[in-house]
Design a protein around this motif. Structure first.
Motif, PDB file in Angstrom:
ATOM      1  N   LEU A 150       0.622  -1.241  -0.214  1.00  0.00           N
ATOM      2  CA  LEU A 150       0.258  -0.269   0.139  1.00  0.00           C
ATOM      3  C   LEU A 150       0.523   1.011   0.154  1.00  0.00           C
ATOM      4  O   LEU A 150       1.679   1.460   0.980  1.00  0.00           O
ATOM      5  CB  LEU A 150      -1.009  -0.009   0.724  1.00  0.00           C
ATOM      6  CG  LEU A 150      -1.699   0.994   1.244  1.00  0.00           C
ATOM      7  CD1 LEU A 150      -2.802   0.858   0.059  1.00  0.00           C
ATOM      8  CD2 LEU A 150      -2.851   0.946   2.682  1.00  0.00           C
ATOM      9  N   ALA A 151       0.792   2.016  -1.062  1.00  0.00           N
ATOM     10  CA  ALA A 151       1.493   2.811  -1.165  1.00  0.00           C
ATOM     11  C   ALA A 151       0.939   4.522  -0.347  1.00  0.00           C
ATOM     12  O   ALA A 151       2.186   5.493  -0.012  1.00  0.00           O
ATOM     13  CB  ALA A 151       1.811   3.303  -2.771  1.00  0.00           C
ATOM     14  N   ASP A 152      -0.401   4.048  -0.885  1.00  0.00           N
ATOM     15  CA  ASP A 152      -0.941   5.671  -0.624  1.00  0.00           C
ATOM     16  C   ASP A 152      -2.185   5.018  -0.308  1.00  0.00           C
ATOM     17  O   ASP A 152      -2.919   4.969  -0.791  1.00  0.00           O
ATOM     18  CB  ASP A 152      -0.560   6.681  -1.630  1.00  0.00           C
ATOM     19  CG  ASP A 152      -0.878   7.776  -0.459  1.00  0.00           C
ATOM     20  OD1 ASP A 152      -1.143   8.669   0.852  1.00  0.00           O
ATOM     21  OD2 ASP A 152      -1.706   9.483  -1.558  1.00  0.00           O
ATOM     22  N   ALA A 153      -3.093   5.987   0.930  1.00  0.00           N
ATOM     23  CA  ALA A 153      -4.687   6.137   1.401  1.00  0.00           C
ATOM     24  C   ALA A 153      -5.604   7.196   1.432  1.00  0.00           C
ATOM     25  O   ALA A 153      -4.595   7.672   2.652  1.00  0.00           O
ATOM     26  CB  ALA A 153      -4.148   4.470   1.950  1.00  0.00           C
ATOM     27  N   THR A 154      -6.119   7.444   1.051  1.00  0.00           N
ATOM     28  CA  THR A 154      -6.846   8.457   1.458  1.00  0.00           C
ATOM     29  C   THR A 154      -8.268   7.787   1.849  1.00  0.00           C
ATOM     30  O   THR A 154      -8.957   7.662   0.917  1.00  0.00           O
ATOM     31  CB  THR A 154      -7.004   9.748   0.786  1.00  0.00           C
ATOM     32  OG1 THR A 154      -5.666  10.156   0.308  1.00  0.00           O
ATOM     33  CG2 THR A 154      -8.066  11.346   1.443  1.00  0.00           C
ATOM     34  N   PRO A 155      -8.914   7.931   3.106  1.00  0.00           N
ATOM     35  CA  PRO A 155      -8.727   8.313   4.439  1.00  0.00           C
ATOM     36  C   PRO A 155      -7.267   7.385   5.082  1.00  0.00           C
ATOM     37  O   PRO A 155      -7.056   6.555   4.093  1.00  0.00           O
ATOM     38  CB  PRO A 155      -9.371   8.674   5.745  1.00  0.00           C
ATOM     39  CG  PRO A 155     -10.493   7.670   5.345  1.00  0.00           C
ATOM     40  CD  PRO A 155     -10.785   7.503   3.766  1.00  0.00           C
ATOM     41  N   GLU A 156      -6.324   7.484   5.830  1.00  0.00           N
ATOM     42  CA  GLU A 156      -5.093   7.010   6.587  1.00  0.00           C
ATOM     43  C   GLU A 156      -5.807   5.785   6.748  1.00  0.00           C
ATOM     44  O   GLU A 156      -7.021   5.499   7.381  1.00  0.00           O
ATOM     45  CB  GLU A 156      -4.077   6.981   6.723  1.00  0.00           C
ATOM     46  CG  GLU A 156      -3.023   7.695   6.480  1.00  0.00           C
ATOM     47  CD  GLU A 156      -1.835   8.547   7.045  1.00  0.00           C
ATOM     48  OE1 GLU A 156      -2.255   8.226   7.975  1.00  0.00           O
ATOM     49  OE2 GLU A 156      -1.205   9.330   6.830  1.00  0.00           O
ATOM     50  N   PRO A 157      -5.654   4.225   6.382  1.00  0.00           N
ATOM     51  CA  PRO A 157      -6.358   2.715   7.195  1.00  0.00           C
ATOM     52  C   PRO A 157      -6.045   3.193   8.882  1.00  0.00           C
ATOM     53  O   PRO A 157      -5.419   3.364   9.256  1.00  0.00           O
ATOM     54  CB  PRO A 157      -5.668   1.440   6.418  1.00  0.00           C
ATOM     55  CG  PRO A 157      -3.726   2.018   6.047  1.00  0.00           C
ATOM     56  CD  PRO A 157      -4.600   3.451   5.347  1.00  0.00           C
ATOM     57  N   ASP A 158      -7.006   2.749   9.388  1.00  0.00           N
ATOM     58  CA  ASP A 158      -6.955   2.504  11.463  1.00  0.00           C
ATOM     59  C   ASP A 158      -5.536   1.394  11.643  1.00  0.00           C
ATOM     60  O   ASP A 158      -5.009   1.838  12.866  1.00  0.00           O
ATOM     61  CB  ASP A 158      -7.831   2.331  11.535  1.00  0.00           C
ATOM     62  CG  ASP A 158      -9.060   3.044  11.534  1.00  0.00           C
ATOM     63  OD1 ASP A 158      -9.225   3.883  12.685  1.00  0.00           O
ATOM     64  OD2 ASP A 158     -10.114   3.657  11.108  1.00  0.00           O
TER      65      ASP A 158
END
Length: 246
Positions: free
Chosen positions: A168-176
């Protein structure tokens, strides 16, 4: 949407309907797939080619003999399970069409399946579909947006499982939280504008080779509508199983 356990006093038909109404999507386990989770979740198991297995897991208590008998009847009723799987796949296909229009990318849904099993005093119902084109593939990067970015609401965790060798390079929102290949967004997380991007490693793609296998408004809201349809199917199936023999 996604829910937890229900009061033991509720009849099984009401419990299942409520659980699925507040939940969202897991399959019979095929070779190479992750085992079905034991707790309520919406699991998105990604392939390196952008396809995914999308699984809704629902659980509820089986603390009375009547509840357990009704659940066992459903587990043994192949016709009822097939109808549930077909109806759910049909609804997900409609949602995929909305998501395809929103992303200007081809998507389709197939291979609906249901797993019904007992774990101690809990019943577990897992419903799955194969979703072609869920993620956009651009070189060595996979990106997922719809149907989660537009109004998707969940009262159970959303779990993304990365393709083998991907990160996983990037995520919006960030995972918990993240755990190995899995990234989890907790129940109730605001997923507006959701986007998750994965970088594929050199050995990514093995699981993709093994898996060939209505007007709902915005795609996210359509996903919720698909669960409502599943609730009706499960309620009808379990209601039939509780009728006294004549």
């Amino acid at each position: 949407m996604i829910g937890g356990r229900h009061a033991a006093a509720r009849p099984i038909v009401v419990a299942v309907a409520t659980l699925v109404l507040v939940s969202l999507l897991a399959p019979g386990v095929a070779a190479g797939q992750e085992p079905v989770p034991d707790d309520p979740a919406l699991v998105v198991d990604l392939d390196a080619d952008g396809d995914a297995t999308v699984t809704l897991v629902s659980t509820y208590d089986l603390e009375s003999d009547d509840e357990r008998e009704a659940f066992e009847d459903l587990r043994e009723d192949g016709d009822a399970r097939e109808k549930i799987a077909d109806r759910f796949a049909d609804r997900m296909a409609s949602i995929a069409a909305d998501a395809a229009a929103a992303t200007d990318r081809d998507m389709s849904v197939s291979d609906g399946s249901v797993e019904v099993r007992v774990d101690g005093d809990r019943g577990i119902v897992a419903v799955s579909v194969h979703w072609s084109g869920l993620a956009a593939l651009d070189g060595d990067r996979l990106t997922v947006t719809e149907p989660f970015a537009s109004g998707y609401e969940s009262d159970r965790p959303l779990v993304f499982v990365a393709p083998t060798g991907a990160t996983l390079a990037d995520a919006t929102p960030e995972p918990d939280r993240t755990d190995g290949e899995a990234a989890t967004w907790d129940a109730g997380t605001d997923l507006g504008g959701f986007e998750a991007t994965y970088e594929l490693g050199e050995d990514a793609g093995g699981d993709a080779a093994d898996d060939d296998a209505a007007d709902d408004g915005l795609p996210g809201f359509g996903l919720v509508a698909g669960v409502l349809a599943l609730a009706a199917s499960l309620t009808a199936a379990l209601a039939r199983s509780r009728r006294p023999a004549r």
